[in-house]
Motif scaffolding. Structure first.
Motif, PDB file in Angstrom:
ATOM      1  N   UNK A  15       0.829  -1.210   0.000  1.00  0.00           N
ATOM      2  CA  UNK A  15       0.000   0.000   0.000  1.00  0.00           C
ATOM      3  C   UNK A  15       0.864   1.260   0.000  1.00  0.00           C
ATOM      4  N   UNK A  16       1.918   1.235   0.818  1.00  0.00           N
ATOM      5  CA  UNK A  16       2.796   2.398   0.935  1.00  0.00           C
ATOM      6  C   UNK A  16       3.519   2.682  -0.385  1.00  0.00           C
ATOM      7  N   UNK A  17       3.983   1.609  -1.051  1.00  0.00           N
ATOM      8  CA  UNK A  17       4.804   1.767  -2.253  1.00  0.00           C
ATOM      9  C   UNK A  17       4.007   1.693  -3.557  1.00  0.00           C
ATOM     10  N   UNK A  18       2.690   1.542  -3.445  1.00  0.00           N
ATOM     11  CA  UNK A  18       1.851   1.314  -4.624  1.00  0.00           C
ATOM     12  C   UNK A  18       2.087   2.311  -5.740  1.00  0.00           C
ATOM     13  N   UNK A  19       2.174   3.588  -5.400  1.00  0.00           N
ATOM     14  CA  UNK A  19       2.305   4.630  -6.427  1.00  0.00           C
ATOM     15  C   UNK A  19       3.681   5.299  -6.423  1.00  0.00           C
ATOM     16  N   UNK A  20       4.654   4.633  -5.829  1.00  0.00           N
ATOM     17  CA  UNK A  20       5.997   5.199  -5.754  1.00  0.00           C
ATOM     18  C   UNK A  20       6.862   4.716  -6.913  1.00  0.00           C
ATOM     19  N   UNK A  21       7.743   5.596  -7.373  1.00  0.00           N
ATOM     20  CA  UNK A  21       8.733   5.194  -8.374  1.00  0.00           C
ATOM     21  C   UNK A  21       9.840   4.417  -7.668  1.00  0.00           C
ATOM     22  N   UNK A  22      10.188   3.256  -8.194  1.00  0.00           N
ATOM     23  CA  UNK A  22      11.175   2.386  -7.555  1.00  0.00           C
ATOM     24  C   UNK A  22      12.362   2.163  -8.487  1.00  0.00           C
ATOM     25  N   UNK A  23      13.557   2.292  -7.944  1.00  0.00           N
ATOM     26  CA  UNK A  23      14.782   2.003  -8.702  1.00  0.00           C
ATOM     27  C   UNK A  23      15.439   0.776  -8.101  1.00  0.00           C
ATOM     28  N   UNK A  24      15.813  -0.164  -8.959  1.00  0.00           N
ATOM     29  CA  UNK A  24      16.513  -1.355  -8.485  1.00  0.00           C
ATOM     30  C   UNK A  24      17.691  -1.661  -9.410  1.00  0.00           C
ATOM     31  N   UNK A  25      18.505  -2.677  -9.061  1.00  0.00           N
ATOM     32  CA  UNK A  25      19.794  -2.848  -9.729  1.00  0.00           C
ATOM     33  C   UNK A  25      19.847  -3.952 -10.777  1.00  0.00           C
ATOM     34  N   UNK A  26      18.774  -4.761 -10.909  1.00  0.00           N
ATOM     35  CA  UNK A  26      18.808  -5.845 -11.888  1.00  0.00           C
ATOM     36  C   UNK A  26      17.393  -6.280 -12.244  1.00  0.00           C
ATOM     37  N   UNK A  27      17.273  -6.987 -13.363  1.00  0.00           N
ATOM     38  CA  UNK A  27      15.978  -7.516 -13.769  1.00  0.00           C
ATOM     39  C   UNK A  27      15.477  -8.540 -12.749  1.00  0.00           C
ATOM     40  N   UNK A  28      16.391  -9.313 -12.179  1.00  0.00           N
ATOM     41  CA  UNK A  28      16.011 -10.291 -11.157  1.00  0.00           C
ATOM     42  C   UNK A  28      15.382  -9.601  -9.954  1.00  0.00           C
TER      43      UNK A  28
END
Length: 205
Positions: A15-28
């Motif tokens: 719920x908290x992250x539902x509409x947040x832009x997320x950056x991660x380091x790999x496709x996995x």
């Protein structure tokens, strides 16, 4: 506390992250985030980690077959698998050597394992190393070993490649993103001693 953590991860965090832009380091990592329901395909962006190539160099390799693990000495890193696999390598190539650089809670257990397998004289524990020492180790060894069960990406993998050193790594999330199988290294079944030893022998040959 465990039930609270499960509730927070399963119910509250989505719920908290539902509409947040997320950056991660790999496709996995992206797939894992999607599985947890913490974002959408559109809200998650993958930005691959990079290194400074000037920090690494090409160097003359050792005159004998040499393998390097460099990183934290933690249980999930599966360094014991590399040591057990290396025993099989020594039986075929007695001149081979394994260097383990880094520190952590598994240090004593790993040294004890090498002694138990009667290969302590073939395995060198460097402890913590400087950036320049790290660069030299990566450049002079024949192969870099990364048997970890869990990595977000695997910076040491591309550092080794930048040093003209191929990698043998577990075929797990993160490492399967940073290793191009059969091009920059070899991916093998995780925790498989025979698979690691076979890959090590193949690269020596």
């Amino acid at each position: 506390m465990s039930w609270l953590a499960i509730f927070l991860e399963a119910k509250l965090m989505p719920l908290v992250y539902k509409n947040q832009q997320i950056i991660t380091v790999s496709e996995s990592s992206k797939l894992e985030i999607l599985k947890l329901g913490l974002g959408s395909e559109e809200s998650i962006e993958v930005i691959y980690p990079g290194i400074d190539p000037s920090q690494f160099k090409h160097s003359k390799k050792t005159s004998y077959p040499s393998f390097l693990y460099l990183g934290r000495l933690q249980p999930y890193k599966n360094i014991d698998i590399a040591i057990k696999a290396f025993k099989k390598v020594v039986e075929k190539y007695p001149a081979a050597r394994l260097t383990i650089a880094g520190f952590g809670e598994m240090s004593f257990d790993l040294k004890t394992l090498a002694e138990k397998l009667n290969i302590a004289e073939y395995v060198h524990f460097s402890g913590k190393v400087s950036q320049s020492e790290k660069s030299q180790l990566m450049a002079e060894h024949w192969v870099f070993i990364q048997p970890s069960m869990l990595e977000g990406w695997g910076i040491t993998v591309i550092e080794a490649n930048a040093s003209a050193t191929p990698v043998i790594a577990s075929n797990v999330n993160g490492l399967k993103d940073s290793v191009v199988d059969q091009k920059t290294g070899i991916l093998v079944k995780p925790k498989d001693v025979n698979a690691f030893s076979e890959a090590m022998i193949i690269l020596i040959a």
